[in-house]
Design a protein around this motif. Structure first.
Motif, short mmCIF file in Angstrom:
data_model
loop_
_atom_site.label_atom_id
_atom_site.label_comp_id
_atom_site.label_asym_id
_atom_site.label_seq_id
_atom_site.Cartn_x
_atom_site.Cartn_y
_atom_site.Cartn_z
N LEU A 53 0.83 -1.21 0.00
CA LEU A 53 0.00 0.00 0.00
C LEU A 53 0.86 1.25 0.00
CD1 LEU A 53 -2.84 -0.97 2.47
CD2 LEU A 53 -3.10 -0.43 0.06
N ASP A 54 1.96 1.22 0.73
CA ASP A 54 2.89 2.35 0.76
C ASP A 54 3.43 2.63 -0.65
OD1 ASP A 54 4.08 4.38 2.27
OD2 ASP A 54 5.91 3.22 2.54
N ALA A 55 3.80 1.57 -1.34
CA ALA A 55 4.32 1.73 -2.71
C ALA A 55 3.22 2.25 -3.64
CB ALA A 55 4.86 0.40 -3.22
N ALA A 56 2.01 1.76 -3.48
CA ALA A 56 0.90 2.21 -4.33
C ALA A 56 0.59 3.68 -4.09
CB ALA A 56 -0.34 1.36 -4.07
N ILE A 57 0.63 4.10 -2.83
CA ILE A 57 0.38 5.51 -2.50
C ILE A 57 1.45 6.39 -3.12
CG2 ILE A 57 0.37 7.16 -0.58
CD1 ILE A 57 -0.94 4.88 1.11
N ASP A 58 2.70 5.96 -3.02
CA ASP A 58 3.80 6.73 -3.64
C ASP A 58 3.61 6.85 -5.15
OD1 ASP A 58 4.99 7.15 -1.20
OD2 ASP A 58 6.46 5.53 -1.44
N ALA A 59 3.25 5.74 -5.78
CA ALA A 59 3.06 5.74 -7.23
C ALA A 59 1.92 6.66 -7.64
CB ALA A 59 2.81 4.32 -7.73
N LEU A 60 0.81 6.60 -6.91
CA LEU A 60 -0.33 7.47 -7.24
C LEU A 60 0.00 8.94 -7.00
CD1 LEU A 60 -3.44 5.53 -5.88
CD2 LEU A 60 -2.97 6.16 -8.24
N SER A 61 0.81 9.21 -5.98
CA SER A 61 1.17 10.59 -5.68
C SER A 61 2.01 11.20 -6.80
CB SER A 61 1.95 10.66 -4.37
OG SER A 61 1.14 10.24 -3.30
N LEU A 62 2.79 10.36 -7.48
CA LEU A 62 3.65 10.84 -8.55
C LEU A 62 2.93 10.94 -9.90
CD1 LEU A 62 6.91 8.85 -7.69
CD2 LEU A 62 6.40 11.25 -7.20
N ALA A 63 1.77 10.34 -10.00
CA ALA A 63 1.01 10.37 -11.25
C ALA A 63 0.59 11.81 -11.55
CB ALA A 63 -0.22 9.48 -11.14
N ALA A 64 0.45 12.12 -12.83
CA ALA A 64 0.15 13.48 -13.28
C ALA A 64 -1.01 14.10 -12.50
CB ALA A 64 -0.10 13.49 -14.77
N PRO A 65 -2.26 13.75 -12.82
CA PRO A 65 -3.33 14.26 -11.95
C PRO A 65 -3.56 13.24 -10.84
CG PRO A 65 -4.28 13.35 -13.94
CD PRO A 65 -2.79 13.21 -14.05
#
Length: 54
Positions: free
Chosen positions: A9-21
């Motif tokens: 979940l930590d990795a998924a949150i980081d990935a979503l935070s870096l996504a454009a919108p």
């Protein structure tokens, strides 16, 4: 298993935070799930390793 899901979940949150919108609603849901997992892990650890007053 819970710790693995917590890290995922930590990795998924980081990935979503870096996504454009960034999808803030999805990030908030993941963070809430991550917090619940952390609480479950702490509860299990407290049960397995009780505080012993010497």
């Amino acid at each position: 298993m819970l710790r693995t899901e917590h890290r995922d979940l930590d990795a998924a949150i980081d990935a979503l935070s870096l996504a454009a919108p960034a999808d803030q609603l999805q990030i908030a849901r993941l963070k809430k799930r991550k917090l619940k997992l952390k609480d479950q892990i702490a509860l299990i650890e407290d049960y397995l390793i009780p505080d012993i007053i010497a």
